[in-house]
Design an enzyme around this catalytic site. Sequence first.
Site, PDB file in Angstrom:
ATOM      1  N   SER B  34      -8.560  -4.282   9.507  1.00  0.00           N
ATOM      2  CA  SER B  34      -8.244  -3.599   8.250  1.00  0.00           C
ATOM      3  C   SER B  34      -9.498  -3.363   7.416  1.00  0.00           C
ATOM      4  O   SER B  34      -9.475  -2.610   6.449  1.00  0.00           O
ATOM      5  CB  SER B  34      -7.244  -4.431   7.460  1.00  0.00           C
ATOM      6  OG  SER B  34      -7.779  -5.706   7.175  1.00  0.00           O
ATOM      7  N   CYS B  35     -10.586  -4.022   7.777  1.00  0.00           N
ATOM      8  CA  CYS B  35     -11.856  -3.842   7.065  1.00  0.00           C
ATOM      9  C   CYS B  35     -12.415  -2.440   7.344  1.00  0.00           C
ATOM     10  O   CYS B  35     -12.026  -1.787   8.298  1.00  0.00           O
ATOM     11  CB  CYS B  35     -12.885  -4.871   7.526  1.00  0.00           C
ATOM     12  SG  CYS B  35     -12.517  -6.554   7.003  1.00  0.00           S
TER      13      CYS B  35
END
Lengths: 204, 170
Positions: B34-35
């Site tokens: 998700s980064c």
Amino acid sequence: MSKEDICDMELDALKEVANIGAGNAATALSNMVNKKIDIEVPDVKYIKIESVPDLIGGIEEIAIGTYFGIEGDLKGNNLILFRESTAYRLVDMLMGSTGTNKLDEMGESAVKEVGNILTGAYLNAIADFLELKLIPTIPYLNHDMAGAMLNQILAEQSQYSDLVLVTGTNLKVESEKFKSHFIIIFDPGSMKKTIKIIRKKMGI
Amino acid sequence: MDAEKTQNKRILVGMGEFAVSHNPHTLSCIGLGSCIGVALYDRISHMGGLAHIMLPDSEEPVSKISNPLKHADLGIEAMLKELLKKDNGINTTGITAKIAGGAHMFPTMDKSSSMDIGKRNAECVKKKLKSLDIKLLAEDTGGTHGRTMNFDLTTGIVSIYIHQQETIEL
């Protein structure tokens, strides 16, 4: 929470709780596949979120991960990362097949079931010890870079805390070491609650 | 210094970190879920930076945040500042951006968030770049798969490795 919120004695107690959970999980899986399964004494660390990927290692390796949310009296995340070859071997054991080298739908549900068994048994044991109610959500599976799966859980956790309590262990099936990581991360409020209960039980 | 300049190094950028360097080096974010990896590049000087953003914009005062670099707004700001400091010849108008990441690896993980964190990260990163007048040249965001991002400072090309897919070049 800061580093001072937890002392070595409490970490040891948490390790003991994790050990009970891990032992229970190994027994449950062993009964399921009818083979001797050992689980290493879990390593419990309270560390900076950013250093968790280094602790786990092999973040670029492709792994098969099952994720469960933990609900009930404590909130948290459980991610089990199996090395691909480990997951395929577990599928073989469960389905009585040989030479599995990719995951079809049946294989995926078999791995999820392994996750279910491990997580359920682990949570039951710690729930009993802490006298709390813990419920895992339904499992989710992904087949991707280990780091990417870990990444989302850590990022979400870092909204609430800089440090995180990581419980990790490895599975051993019939003395053959199968690389896998069993990672439990509780949110800060649940951590405080757990420590409070442990303190009470330890009389400190 | 000379040896460092000519030897091609791969510099790894961990969660909540950024790195600024020059050609012929490569900056990498491994296993983005998700980064988001934010690559800033000045193609005249071949200098660039890569930030590994973990979270949307910061809501608390900076003094309360132990690692401001993990937030979209503060991380990009800090990297840009460092890039401008190291590269005296440029100003922000010469800098362009490419971004990757922001996936949703597992559904419905954080119920307290109105939206998934990867998506919110991507939105905040784009908003910040816009407010800094940095042109976003290309992006590969979203989906449910991880990414490893390699940013070649010689060419400015960002290669994205995705499991069981062909490598994408931005």
